[in-house]
Design an enzyme around this catalytic site. Structure first.
Site: not given
Length: 179
Positions: A23, A87, A103, A105, A107, A120, A123
């Site tokens: 992102r 994060n 990142d 994952d 959070d 997450d 994830e």
């Protein structure tokens, strides 16, 4: 860090462990420089996802990026209070006017009343296996999540009452001065 300028616009790029872009944010205005972290502000910032989709953030935000901690903190200035989106991520680097980090994952969402929720986990587990996070990295990330939760509980650093408001005022003043 000595080339950084208060009031200057920077971009933010978030990557995944496999070094692929995750992102990107098109603006973060530098508000303050500390020895071990930087503070930025932005509002209605364009965000580009890895698949090319774009959107804009809805509210003003104050962002903390750390040189030695494996997390970053975004204080979101909403009508109903200050929310935080944190994060679990690598310490930042700056290249060519862009703040970059990986990142990982996990959070942490913190609500105005101080309650929080870890997000997450599924994830994280998936990417840990898919991208082969080492046991050492796994320990670091879980330890840093615990450290982040401790900061929330103690209301320290970015979570200190009034901190986000102070930096948001600084952001507004910088934006006004540039008009």
């Amino acid at each position: 860090m000595n080339k950084l300028q208060i009031g200057k616009r920077y971009q933010i790029h978030s990557y995944k462990h496999n070094h692929k872009i995750h992102r990107a944010w098109d603006e973060a205005v530098l508000l303050e420089i500390h020895e071990d972290y930087l503070v930025f502000g932005n509002e209605k910032t364009k965000v580009i996802e890895s698949n090319g989709c774009t959107w804009r953030t809805r509210e003003p935000a104050v962002l903390y990026f750390f040189k030695n901690n494996w997390f970053n903190i975004i204080g979101q200035y909403k009508e109903t209070g200050i929310y935080y989106y944190c994060n679990i991520a690598s310490p930042f680097i700056i290249e060519e006017g862009t703040i970059k980090y990986i990142d990982y994952d996990l959070d942490l969402r913190v609500f105005p009343d101080g309650a929080f929720k870890v997000l997450d986990r599924g994830e994280y587990k998936y990417h840990k296996g898919m991208m082969n996070y080492s046991d050492e990295l796994d320990k670091i990330l879980k330890s840093e999540l615990s450290n982040l939760i401790e900061l929330v509980r103690k209301k320290e650093g970015a979570f200190k009452p009034g901190s986000i408001e102070k930096y948001y005022e600084k952001y507004k003043n910088i934006k006004l001065a540039k008009r």
